[in-house]
Design a protein around this motif. Sequence first.
Motif, PDB file in Angstrom:
ATOM      1  N   GLU A  89       0.832  -1.211   0.000  1.00 15.65           N
ATOM      2  CA  GLU A  89       0.000   0.000   0.000  1.00 15.65           C
ATOM      3  C   GLU A  89       0.867   1.261   0.000  1.00 15.65           C
ATOM      4  O   GLU A  89       0.532   2.245  -0.664  1.00 15.65           O
ATOM      5  CB  GLU A  89      -0.900   0.017   1.232  1.00 15.65           C
ATOM      6  N   ILE A  90       1.953   1.203   0.766  1.00 12.41           N
ATOM      7  CA  ILE A  90       2.848   2.369   0.799  1.00 12.41           C
ATOM      8  C   ILE A  90       3.425   2.591  -0.601  1.00 12.41           C
ATOM      9  O   ILE A  90       3.420   3.698  -1.132  1.00 12.41           O
ATOM     10  CB  ILE A  90       3.973   2.175   1.845  1.00 12.41           C
ATOM     11  N   TRP A  91       3.909   1.496  -1.222  1.00  9.70           N
ATOM     12  CA  TRP A  91       4.493   1.619  -2.559  1.00  9.70           C
ATOM     13  C   TRP A  91       3.438   2.114  -3.556  1.00  9.70           C
ATOM     14  O   TRP A  91       3.693   3.039  -4.339  1.00  9.70           O
ATOM     15  CB  TRP A  91       5.052   0.264  -3.041  1.00  9.70           C
ATOM     16  N   TRP A  92       2.276   1.499  -3.537  1.00  8.80           N
ATOM     17  CA  TRP A  92       1.238   1.848  -4.508  1.00  8.80           C
ATOM     18  C   TRP A  92       0.817   3.310  -4.342  1.00  8.80           C
ATOM     19  O   TRP A  92       0.608   4.030  -5.330  1.00  8.80           O
ATOM     20  CB  TRP A  92       0.051   0.894  -4.366  1.00  8.80           C
ATOM     21  N   GLY A  93       0.707   3.762  -3.094  1.00 12.06           N
ATOM     22  CA  GLY A  93       0.347   5.160  -2.837  1.00 12.06           C
ATOM     23  C   GLY A  93       1.361   6.108  -3.439  1.00 12.06           C
ATOM     24  O   GLY A  93       1.009   7.096  -4.094  1.00 12.06           O
ATOM     25  N   LYS A  94       2.633   5.794  -3.222  1.00 11.66           N
ATOM     26  CA  LYS A  94       3.706   6.654  -3.744  1.00 11.66           C
ATOM     27  C   LYS A  94       3.741   6.607  -5.276  1.00 11.66           C
ATOM     28  O   LYS A  94       3.879   7.632  -5.944  1.00 11.66           O
ATOM     29  CB  LYS A  94       5.065   6.195  -3.183  1.00 11.66           C
ATOM     30  N   PHE A  95       3.644   5.374  -5.821  1.00 13.81           N
ATOM     31  CA  PHE A  95       3.739   5.190  -7.268  1.00 13.81           C
ATOM     32  C   PHE A  95       2.553   5.865  -7.967  1.00 13.81           C
ATOM     33  O   PHE A  95       2.736   6.627  -8.930  1.00 13.81           O
ATOM     34  CB  PHE A  95       3.762   3.692  -7.586  1.00 13.81           C
ATOM     35  N   ALA A  96       1.358   5.599  -7.470  1.00 19.18           N
ATOM     36  CA  ALA A  96       0.155   6.142  -8.116  1.00 19.18           C
ATOM     37  C   ALA A  96       0.182   7.669  -8.079  1.00 19.18           C
ATOM     38  O   ALA A  96      -0.133   8.318  -9.079  1.00 19.18           O
ATOM     39  CB  ALA A  96      -1.093   5.605  -7.428  1.00 19.18           C
ATOM     40  N   ALA A  97       0.578   8.237  -6.930  1.00 23.73           N
ATOM     41  CA  ALA A  97       0.597   9.706  -6.821  1.00 23.73           C
ATOM     42  C   ALA A  97       1.629  10.300  -7.783  1.00 23.73           C
ATOM     43  O   ALA A  97       1.354  11.304  -8.453  1.00 23.73           O
ATOM     44  CB  ALA A  97       0.901  10.111  -5.387  1.00 23.73           C
ATOM     45  N   SER A  98       2.816   9.663  -7.871  1.00 19.21           N
ATOM     46  CA  SER A  98       3.854  10.168  -8.788  1.00 19.21           C
ATOM     47  C   SER A  98       3.373  10.088 -10.228  1.00 19.21           C
ATOM     48  O   SER A  98       3.506  11.038 -11.001  1.00 19.21           O
ATOM     49  CB  SER A  98       5.140   9.346  -8.668  1.00 19.21           C
ATOM     50  N   LEU A  99       2.820   8.919 -10.583  1.00 22.77           N
ATOM     51  CA  LEU A  99       2.401   8.709 -11.965  1.00 22.77           C
ATOM     52  C   LEU A  99       1.220   9.616 -12.321  1.00 22.77           C
ATOM     53  O   LEU A  99       1.165  10.168 -13.429  1.00 22.77           O
ATOM     54  CB  LEU A  99       2.033   7.235 -12.180  1.00 22.77           C
TER      55      LEU A  99
END
Lengths: 264, 311
Positions: free
Chosen positions: A102-112
């Motif tokens: 979830e931490i990774w997905w949150g960071k990745f989705a927000a960046s993308l």
Amino acid sequence: MNPMIGKELRQRMRERRGWILPSLYLVALGAVIAFAYFQMTRRTFRGVQGFEIGVGLFLTAAYSQLAFLLLLTPIFSAAALTIEKEQRTMAGLLTSLLGPTEIWWGKFAASLMYVLLLLVAGLPILSVVFAFGGVGPREVGMATITTIVILATTSAISLYWSSAFRRSVHATAVSYVSVILMTVVTFIIFAIEMSVREGSSWSALPGKAKAPLYFNPFFFLTVAFQPVNQLFPEWTTSLEVFVLLGVLCVLLTLRNLRRGGEGV
Amino acid sequence: MIEVEDIRKSYRGAPALDGFNLRVADGELFGLVGPNGAGKTTLIRILATLLRPDGGRARVAGIDVAAHPERVKGMMGYMPDQPGLYQDMRVFEFLEFFAEAFRLPKQQRRAAVDLELKRSDLIGRRHDYVEELSFGMKQRLFLAKTLLHEPKLLLLDEPATGLDPMARIALRQQLKELNAQRITILISSHILADLEDICSRVALIAGGMNADDGAGQSVVELRQAGLSTQTYDVEVLGDAAAAAKCAVEIAGVRILEVQPARMVLEIAGEARDASHLLAHLVRLGIEVVRFDRRVATLEDRYRHAFGGKAR
């Protein structure tokens, strides 16, 4: 919704660069297209057709857009996890019930999502090319899909470096080195291979000689403009390489996050 | 609530914990003291699931923290020595984010945030940005975040560091109130007076191992009814070292500290034993000018245990 995404987007939009970077991006993209347009229209008196201008402007816009976004993606992604370490907020995340995924997905989705915002913001400028003809929705769609895949992979690579380093400055520097390796170094290696095999046609080149180019974002974008029946093998191979590279970075980032407590 | 058995952890070969043992009962407010580098933070970070031990076992409410970190996270609140806050978030946004991160149902989130804002006396600052708060308020906000999911155990690593006296008093009061609600608290601190005020017991740690206070105790009882030892501050004319030699001739006397004309000693027994000691010293010609009883403080025991181990 993953609470990380909301938090990340809120924080990003509050930063001054939240509006400065999109503004600079649009000004730069507009300037490049305007420059290309004036260069091409100067030649129209020598018999250049309107659709040729359209194709020329579209290619200029697609490659410039990719170049700008490749430069911007590490800014958004490479500091995403290191900032949590620098602010000492990572321990709070890791001791909450948010898992590494979830931490990774949150960071990745927000960046993308932020990079995609730039992509969407640039569409009015790109739409200028339709006035000249010569470019269809398929070319625009393929360019957009390919650009998104490239940026997602670049974002995943930057996030991996962000999980591996403690300081944003180090993660950002290494992310830019990765972008240079993919764009410039792969091309230089290919050029050396070509000079050794002087006179060989593309189809006669062995896979080993072509391999570096499959990591090159500009090659990936170039082969996206091939007719549908020629997308295999170059575009599909590039797609596989980028997806595999992205997945590898995701797995390594999750591994780093699982043992993240050691580094915070 | 907490069981730590022979726990070991090294950083690049250097042991931070080297066979430390600890038991904290349910509902206890328990202190952890030791010099810098003793292993306090490492122990708390292992219990908080941030570090995996190299050996030994750590359990919270019977659950192995290394094997089931997710289950432990749900019942534990952790406050690090330097709590990190999102400075660009508003106070209520910060708490709402963590309420969501702790999977509080949507309808409970607002109530939990309001409760913690009231408890931390930040209700009037809910719309302020975190960066606008004072250091003490930020500490209270972090503690509020730590309490959002109603943990059964609080792990606090140096929570009073940097706080002004009034903020420290308020923190002590808050911890007492939380403990009265049967929340178990493990707190590490260098402020011994605070620990003495709030803790029922304190464990001594040095070099990653259980340390003792010189009397063979690695866990100091602070709320024990009728302490069996008494500490006396004795001032003499002349050499206190010679007086100390005379004093230890009495059974149950232990010298804690000797200065040129002063000594601090501990007597096992009652006031009558102290009277015997005084009479003994006078009989041997020691000129005693002061003989004051003082309550043995945690600081005395700390100095005795770690006096030569400043880092």
